[in-house]
Design an enzyme around this catalytic site. Sequence first.
Site, mmCIF file in Angstrom:
data_model
loop_
_atom_site.group_PDB
_atom_site.id
_atom_site.type_symbol
_atom_site.label_atom_id
_atom_site.label_comp_id
_atom_site.label_asym_id
_atom_site.label_seq_id
_atom_site.Cartn_x
_atom_site.Cartn_y
_atom_site.Cartn_z
ATOM 1 N N CYS A 2 1.438 -11.092 -6.299
ATOM 2 C CA CYS A 2 0.746 -12.208 -6.919
ATOM 3 C C CYS A 2 1.116 -12.301 -8.389
ATOM 4 O O CYS A 2 1.848 -11.462 -8.928
ATOM 5 C CB CYS A 2 -0.772 -12.036 -6.798
ATOM 6 S SG CYS A 2 -1.339 -11.823 -5.094
ATOM 7 N N ASP A 100 -7.833 -5.964 0.327
ATOM 8 C CA ASP A 100 -7.904 -4.839 -0.614
ATOM 9 C C ASP A 100 -8.460 -5.285 -1.958
ATOM 10 O O ASP A 100 -8.967 -4.469 -2.731
ATOM 11 C CB ASP A 100 -6.536 -4.183 -0.783
ATOM 12 C CG ASP A 100 -5.447 -5.142 -1.213
ATOM 13 O OD1 ASP A 100 -5.619 -6.365 -1.039
ATOM 14 O OD2 ASP A 100 -4.401 -4.686 -1.709
ATOM 15 N N SER A 364 11.701 -0.406 -0.365
ATOM 16 C CA SER A 364 12.923 -0.040 -1.081
ATOM 17 C C SER A 364 12.951 1.463 -1.325
ATOM 18 O O SER A 364 11.935 2.150 -1.189
ATOM 19 C CB SER A 364 13.022 -0.787 -2.417
ATOM 20 O OG SER A 364 12.292 -0.111 -3.424
ATOM 21 N N GLY A 365 14.112 1.965 -1.722
ATOM 22 C CA GLY A 365 14.281 3.387 -2.014
ATOM 23 C C GLY A 365 14.252 3.701 -3.492
ATOM 24 O O GLY A 365 14.675 4.791 -3.898
#
EC number: 6.3.5.4
Length: 630
Positions: A2, A100, A364-365
């Site tokens: 967001c 959440d 992602s890593g």
Amino acid sequence: MCGISGIFDTRERRPVDEALLSRMNQSLHHRGPDDGGLHCEPGVGLAHRRLSIIDLSGGHQPLFNEDHTVVVVYNGEIYNFQDLARELTDSGHVFRTHSDTEVIVHAWEEWGDRCVERFRGMFAFALWDRNRETLFLARDRLGIKPLHYALLPDGHLLFGSEIKALLVDDSLSREMDPRAVEDYFAYGYIPDPRSIFKSVRKLPPGHMLTLKRGQRCLPEPREYWDVSFRSNGVRDADEAAGQLIERLREAVRIRLVAEVPLGAFLSGGVDSSAVVAMMAGLSDRPVNTCSISFGDPAFNESAFAEQVARRYATDHYVDAVDPDDFDLIERLAGIYDEPYADSSAMPTYRVCELARKRVTVCLSGDGGDESFAGYRRYRWHLYEEQLRGPIPQWFRGPVFGLLGALYPKADWAPKVLRAKSTLQALALDSLEGYCESVSILGSQVRKDLFSPRLERELQGYRAVEVIRHHAERAPEHPLSRVQYLDMKTYLAGDILTKVDRASMAHGLEVRVPILDHMFLDWVSGLSPDLKLSGREGKWIFKKALEPHLGRETLYRPKMGFAVPLASWFRGPLRERVRQLLLGASLMDTGFFDEKRVRWILDQHQSGMRDFSPAIWSLMMFAAFHKRTLA
């Protein structure tokens, strides 16, 4: 993901300019194209753009508690929100949504500002408590999500996910900070809490800022978390490898919750491949993976990504990227809002664009190199420290300084003959040496490049002071020390900034399991010799992954996400770069020595020297200035 923004009157309860707030919100539309909302009351305005991921029908923001006395706007994901919601429900709190976001308002009611210590995830949020007349700002522990703020002369505080939201207000000063210019040309980004503008600050990772109406001055942010590097007691390599996989798998698992399509970046390197391997083991459906390919084999890892994709039968998508992606240069200036010189922002932008065609959330890593000591510069730093140790500074400084000055700058020669930078580094103390190793432009290059006016305005300030500040709390071991320094500077300022802006430009959420704070804290507590063993970085990470990935994935040379800048500036961009760097927009700043800039261009384009980092840094500074300030 967001975008959030807002206005807070620190002095009184003056009416909020709702039209201004709406424009601030609209400037962040790309971060949240699905929904938007505003809340205004005397002295406070909160705005939100939403990218819907969880509780698609609910979760609209700004979001309130039961009696509308507490309201929040929030950017991020709290992965343990269901556990926290159960705990808060047991304490008597009533939930109206399954998002959440609502956990934040009730957690604030229950625990106050210590609520952030309970959150596991990535976040930046602003919470207004009417009863306490308190605005509370917080940013996640590693700085995955951004938050900027500025106090105007009239007492209004502006904040936003990106600087562009603050720049909507014409009364905000655009005066550039000379220290930020020095930092930028050293690091290629501007480390927090500084920004390119004197008036704008970044809330540092792991910090919170509490503002009460009527305070005479802006308080300093307070830190609520720091990576510990305390020993976790695991010394045996097999035990460490086993625990590592279990902990990584758990960090990945909690990031698979989404009500929208989810996938992963797959470059073919160790870190992204590890994440995909964990995802495949946790899902009964093929993992969506994507990668990009380049025409130049020196920069192309797509074949390695294909190997991992075949092994785990992923739904893999590859797209070829034009190696001469020049049109993106101007666009980057608008994405980052301040000078940003990591050229891998270009392929990162394109891989995010590709991913968004198929998914809304990508894992992602990122963070693997900082966590497990994967950068080659760590190995070189330890070598240099071994030489610095037995030789006192009073001898090293003048002797190695003279040798470094006399040794030729041989960019054209084989690497084994390029000893100038090593000799110069050995003349410096440990922190100065490391600063030089991570700097895209060395201190002498910057000094030659800057105008007398900028040197006067710097008043002796040098970028190494950023590292010295963080080193006061860094671990003693030389490897852990530089890992810590990178986590406090490069990780948040460069890597995570790059991914956030590139992904949000396409309305894509990126989750980073290797930077789960519980996983990272455990990893930091492993013995340094399990991370860097001889010449092998990420040693324990690779050993743990051997049952899951092939040796060609784990032990091949690191490639990185690079673009061929040197050849661009001698070929297709030759005239364009000269016009941009020698044009009025850049030179009117008064920050640069025109003769030196011209000399750098001439030396590079003649093939005598490789000044591509300097040229790219100047290009991105010029593009920023032209777009934002000219």
